[in-house]
Design a protein around this motif. Structure first.
Motif, mmCIF file in Angstrom:
data_model
loop_
_atom_site.group_PDB
_atom_site.id
_atom_site.type_symbol
_atom_site.label_atom_id
_atom_site.label_comp_id
_atom_site.label_asym_id
_atom_site.label_seq_id
_atom_site.Cartn_x
_atom_site.Cartn_y
_atom_site.Cartn_z
ATOM 1 N N UNK A 47 -9.018 -21.371 10.630
ATOM 2 C CA UNK A 47 -9.417 -20.045 9.961
ATOM 3 C C UNK A 47 -7.889 -19.019 10.072
ATOM 4 N N UNK A 48 -7.911 -18.054 9.116
ATOM 5 C CA UNK A 48 -6.585 -17.308 9.090
ATOM 6 C C UNK A 48 -6.809 -15.988 9.458
ATOM 7 N N UNK A 49 -6.282 -15.120 10.300
ATOM 8 C CA UNK A 49 -6.531 -13.617 10.571
ATOM 9 C C UNK A 49 -5.524 -12.803 9.896
ATOM 10 N N UNK A 50 -5.466 -11.495 9.682
ATOM 11 C CA UNK A 50 -4.543 -10.726 9.374
ATOM 12 C C UNK A 50 -4.465 -9.590 10.213
ATOM 13 N N UNK A 51 -3.285 -8.908 10.456
ATOM 14 C CA UNK A 51 -3.071 -8.061 11.713
ATOM 15 C C UNK A 51 -2.303 -6.974 11.518
ATOM 16 N N UNK A 52 -2.252 -5.995 12.111
ATOM 17 C CA UNK A 52 -1.631 -4.572 12.322
ATOM 18 C C UNK A 52 -0.303 -4.797 12.277
ATOM 19 N N UNK A 74 4.439 -9.158 5.178
ATOM 20 C CA UNK A 74 4.190 -7.906 4.654
ATOM 21 C C UNK A 74 4.822 -6.658 5.702
ATOM 22 N N UNK A 75 5.275 -5.428 5.340
ATOM 23 C CA UNK A 75 5.794 -4.650 6.030
ATOM 24 C C UNK A 75 5.129 -3.548 6.856
ATOM 25 N N UNK A 76 3.688 -3.685 6.412
ATOM 26 C CA UNK A 76 2.713 -2.656 7.327
ATOM 27 C C UNK A 76 1.524 -3.788 7.656
ATOM 28 N N UNK A 77 0.484 -2.831 8.006
ATOM 29 C CA UNK A 77 -0.860 -3.571 8.398
ATOM 30 C C UNK A 77 -1.425 -4.553 7.066
ATOM 31 N N UNK A 78 -1.597 -5.823 7.520
ATOM 32 C CA UNK A 78 -2.022 -6.872 6.620
ATOM 33 C C UNK A 78 -3.758 -6.502 6.838
ATOM 34 N N UNK A 79 -4.459 -5.927 5.924
ATOM 35 C CA UNK A 79 -5.527 -5.407 6.247
ATOM 36 C C UNK A 79 -6.735 -6.436 5.543
ATOM 37 N N UNK A 80 -6.327 -7.512 4.688
ATOM 38 C CA UNK A 80 -7.295 -8.338 3.804
ATOM 39 C C UNK A 80 -6.749 -9.788 3.934
ATOM 40 N N UNK A 97 -1.199 -2.508 3.639
ATOM 41 C CA UNK A 97 -0.910 -1.483 3.625
ATOM 42 C C UNK A 97 0.286 -1.023 2.974
ATOM 43 N N UNK A 98 1.285 -1.926 2.611
ATOM 44 C CA UNK A 98 2.578 -1.869 2.219
ATOM 45 C C UNK A 98 2.368 -1.777 0.608
ATOM 46 N N UNK A 99 1.012 -1.995 0.147
ATOM 47 C CA UNK A 99 0.656 -1.630 -1.586
ATOM 48 C C UNK A 99 0.949 -3.008 -2.066
ATOM 49 N N UNK A 100 1.151 -4.265 -1.345
ATOM 50 C CA UNK A 100 1.185 -5.478 -2.193
ATOM 51 C C UNK A 100 0.272 -6.214 -1.615
ATOM 52 N N UNK A 113 4.045 -15.929 -3.826
ATOM 53 C CA UNK A 113 4.526 -15.034 -4.917
ATOM 54 C C UNK A 113 3.762 -13.276 -4.267
ATOM 55 N N UNK A 114 4.575 -12.420 -4.626
ATOM 56 C CA UNK A 114 3.886 -10.968 -4.321
ATOM 57 C C UNK A 114 3.664 -10.281 -5.498
ATOM 58 N N UNK A 115 2.312 -9.572 -5.249
ATOM 59 C CA UNK A 115 1.793 -9.016 -6.353
ATOM 60 C C UNK A 115 1.902 -7.309 -6.165
ATOM 61 N N UNK A 116 2.688 -6.455 -7.205
ATOM 62 C CA UNK A 116 3.251 -5.196 -6.959
ATOM 63 C C UNK A 116 2.315 -4.647 -8.174
ATOM 64 N N UNK A 117 2.062 -3.285 -7.864
ATOM 65 C CA UNK A 117 1.613 -2.428 -8.859
ATOM 66 C C UNK A 117 0.445 -1.395 -8.220
ATOM 67 N N UNK A 118 -0.207 -1.552 -7.248
ATOM 68 C CA UNK A 118 -0.761 -0.513 -6.741
ATOM 69 C C UNK A 118 0.035 0.548 -6.077
ATOM 70 N N UNK A 119 -0.568 1.727 -6.089
ATOM 71 C CA UNK A 119 0.416 2.933 -5.508
ATOM 72 C C UNK A 119 -0.318 3.461 -4.593
ATOM 73 N N UNK A 120 -1.056 2.812 -3.701
ATOM 74 C CA UNK A 120 -1.752 2.942 -2.591
ATOM 75 C C UNK A 120 -1.842 1.849 -1.570
ATOM 76 N N UNK A 121 -2.492 2.062 -0.394
ATOM 77 C CA UNK A 121 -2.511 1.091 0.291
ATOM 78 C C UNK A 121 -3.693 -0.020 -0.049
ATOM 79 N N UNK A 122 -3.753 -1.276 -0.010
ATOM 80 C CA UNK A 122 -4.605 -2.399 -0.448
ATOM 81 C C UNK A 122 -5.391 -2.451 0.789
ATOM 82 N N UNK A 123 -6.835 -2.338 0.675
ATOM 83 C CA UNK A 123 -7.879 -2.608 1.633
ATOM 84 C C UNK A 123 -8.682 -3.635 1.467
#
Length: 266
Positions: A47-52, A74-80, A97-100, A113-123
């Motif tokens: 399994x894989x976890x994502x972290x703060x 990721x440069x900020x919290x990996x939330x999902x 939360x780095x919006x990617x 690949x990195x997906x950019x376009x969101x203008x807020x944190x990704x939850x």
């Protein structure tokens, strides 16, 4: 993690249900809060976890020590984090939360690949259970977005709420139907063929909706949980859609899922 996930170390608890009840099979510690977890679709022990700290960790429940690998991009919290469920591909998507959002092959040591376009944190980042290489993301920028890993840019942008969207999920029975849950306390259903209006709106929660999941057994059923401490079950095809409100929790209800094996288990 402590303080609602803002500080402290994280623990991954692997549980097993047997005649005696639910027992702790194994636990792993990480030096930052763990926000999400996804099982491998090709190895029952992985399994894989994502972290703060912005990293993803791959764990093997058959081993006492871990993790097997750590991906830190990721440069900020990996939330999902979510592992693809369609046949013929082993892909993982993470949202931060780095919006990617980032695409990973667990066998490759860096993101594809990195997906950019969101203008807020990704939850929330969730793979389509129907369409290979397609995932959805929900963000604090009030949009739900649909992406195709083979196409440049975003496939679809849905201004789904006038509030931060904390969760989304795909219907298991309709490849065009998604649901969003937001800080405005509402759940909304979206048909990708016509995004001008939601196909349903479910009201009843009194605080932000933290997680929403479609049933794997019933085409019209979904479950949600909220900062109002409740878990609610809905039939969105019904004129009175709220089926049940469960008030067992005494604190924020942050996550839930529905069993793929036992029809009544949440």
């Amino acid at each position: 993690a402590q303080y609602y996930g803002i500080a402290g170390c994280g623990t991954l608890a692997v549980l097993e249900q047997n005649e005696a009840g639910i027992v702790l099979l194994r636990s792993f510690d990480w030096n930052d809060g763990l926000f999400d977890v996804t099982w491998s679709e090709n190895n029952e022990h992985v399994l894989i976890t994502s972290s703060g700290d912005g990293s993803l960790q791959i764990w093997d429940t058959a081993k006492t020590k871990g993790p097997l690998q750590v991906y830190k991009e990721h440069t900020q919290e990996a939330y999902s984090v979510d592992w693809s469920q369609t046949r013929g591909e082993q892909l993982v998507v993470s949202g931060s939360w780095d919006q990617t959002a980032k695409l990973w092959d667990p066998a490759v040591g860096k993101s594809l690949r990195t997906f950019k376009g969101h203008e807020g944190v990704i939850y929330s980042t969730i793979w389509s259970p129907h369409i290979p290489g397609c995932f959805a993301s929900a963000s604090g920028d009030q949009t739900l977005r649909v992406w195709d890993v083979k196409a440049p840019g975003v496939k679809l942008v849905i201004p789904a709420h006038q509030a931060e969207i904390l969760s989304c999920d795909w219907c298991k029975y309709d490849e065009n139907l998604l649901v969003t849950g937001a800080v405005d306390c509402s759940l909304k259903g979206w048909d990708l063929r016509n995004i001008r209006q939601p196909v349903f709106i479910l009201l009843g929660h009194t605080y932000a909706i933290r997680r929403v999941k479609f049933s794997p057994f019933h085409a019209n059923l979904l479950a949600s949980c909220s900062y109002d401490f409740t878990v609610r079950f809905w039939d969105f095809s019904n004129p009175n859609p709220l089926l049940e409100t469960v008030e067992h929790h005494t604190e924020f209800t942050c996550g839930l899922d529905l069993s793929l094996h036992n029809c009544g288990q949440v």
